[in-house]
Design a protein around this motif. Structure first.
Motif: not given
Length: 425
Positions: A204-225
């Motif tokens: 399991r990745m540390p939360f900070g590292r996982a959040l950094w790596q998934a940043g662009w992916a997580l931004l997608m629903p924010v932009i769309i919705l």
């Protein structure tokens, strides 16, 4: 005519003829019985798909396939695992949470099943979970793909019942989050009871590292919705934005989509879109014929006579939709039934947006109930097992969602609170 059409459609289903062809054959037979002009079929099939909001369907399907190939789904899995993966049963909880996030862009439960299942089903098996349990969990979690907005069935309901798609989308968050939390709580308790998942925290990745790596992916629903609710673009335009964003992230930022991959992605998206559009076209013709025959009015009057109160009406509709969802594909069922049932619901004083969520959640259950649950077929394909092996582990999940459905049905606040807040006059 109506009896002949319904009987023909049911017979075709029994003979394992595809849903779209079954509906189309029943409609053509209905035209022949009434000696109507066959040109009606061409006209009404075209009218059924000649609606601007339906353009969102192929775009959301393409966006989901781009996310799968472009590494977005894998990063979302790592992010979800960093949040809930550290407890016993954390991996199944990761499956539910990832599907909820992925659903906020893909709009399709089948796309969610393949995109997330290809990563998590092998991971679950590797951590000692039975293959049949992993497939059942993935099929059930992916159901969130049609409940969490944007949702293709919500678009279809909005078009068919002439209800605001934006209001349906915002109303979908409450039921989607309720079902997600209920499923996560259930799998946590179930895994503790079974003794599964004691090593789920490994890798399991540390939360900070996982959040950094998934940043662009997580931004997608924010932009769309955010764009939809901010009035920047319509839900249909948002689907095109989702494709553009997924393409840029997958090709330029993550660099996991190669030029050769685009043909495969486009081909898969076109085939999936064509199937849905063919169903919509045939279902539109079927709905036109039964409406012209006066079936909706007859059903409405009958329901008003038999089911005297809104509570009884909702109970009867839920029972009927649950059975219908087992045999008829969700999109086709919504297109045929929404114009019939939505006006009756309004007569009983039920908000059409609330009723739309009831229909979508109930018929989404059909995606995970035999014999024609499309999510089950998709999950079994990924897990490489037969359908009969999945049923035993599927029953508890179906009961959990049925419990959530009763809450959604009789507590309108779950669906309408956020809608009323956002669209407050």
């Amino acid at each position: 005519m109506s009896v002949v059409m319904v009987a023909t459609m049911v017979l075709c289903f029994a003979l394992s003829i595809s849903v779209a062809v079954s509906i189309g054959l029943a409609s053509i037979l209905g035209i022949q019985v009434t000696n109507a002009n066959m040109l009606i079929s061409v006209k009404e099939m075209f009218n059924a798909i000649n609606k601007f909001p339906l353009a969102a369907i192929p775009f959301f399907i393409l966006a989901g396939n781009l996310m799968e190939t472009g590494g977005i789904s894998r990063r979302l899995v790592e992010f979800a695992k960093s949040i809930v993966g550290g407890v016993q049963g954390g991996l199944p909880m990761t499956c539910v949470l990832t599907c909820m996030i992925f659903a906020a862009v893909s709009g399709s439960s089948v796309a969610t099943t393949f995109a997330i299942g290809a990563i998590l089903i092998p991971a679950l098996i590797k951590h000692g979970y039975p293959t049949s349990y992993a497939a059942a969990l993935q099929a059930t979690s992916a159901e969130l793909g049609v409940i969490i907005p944007p949702s293709i069935p919500m678009i279809l309901y909005g078009v068919s019942a002439e209800v605001s798609i934006g209001e349906l989308f915002i109303a979908g968050f409450g039921p989607g989050i309720l079902i997600s939390l209920a499923l996560m709580f259930f799998v946590w308790i179930y895994c503790k009871w079974k003794g599964w998942g004691k090593t789920d925290g490994e890798g399991r990745m540390p939360f900070g590292r996982a959040l950094w790596q998934a940043g662009w992916a997580l931004l997608m629903p924010v932009i769309i919705l955010g764009g939809i609710y901010g009035g920047i673009f319509t839900p249909t335009e948002a689907s095109a934005v989702a494709v553009f964003y997924a393409l840029i992230v997958g090709v330029v930022i993550y660099r996991e989509i190669k030029l050769a991959d685009l043909y495969v992605i486009l081909r898969k998206s076109v085939l999936s879109s064509a199937v849905i559009m063919f169903i919509i076209a045939n279902a539109g013709l079927f709905a036109f014929l039964i409406t012209r025959a006066g079936v909706p009015d007859a059903i409405g009057h009958w329901l008003q006579e038999v089911l005297k109160s809104p509570a009884m009406f909702l109970l009867g509709v839920n029972a009927a939709l649950f059975v219908i969802g087992m045999f008829i594909e969700t999109s086709a069922a919504i297109i045929v039934l929404a114009p019939i049932l939505a006006p009756v619901a309004v007569h009983f004083g039920i908000d059409p947006v609330h009723f739309g969520l009831i229909m979508v959640v109930n018929l989404a259950l059909g995606m995970i109930t035999p014999p024609f649950g499309v999510n089950l077929f998709a999950a079994c394909t990924v897990a490489r097992i037969s359908l009969d092996r999945i049923v035993k582990h599927l029953v508890p999940f179906v009961l959990v969602i049925l419990g959530c459905l009763m809450v959604i049905t009789y507590v309108p606040w779950v669906s309408l609170a956020l809608r009323d807040l956002v669209y407050a006059k």
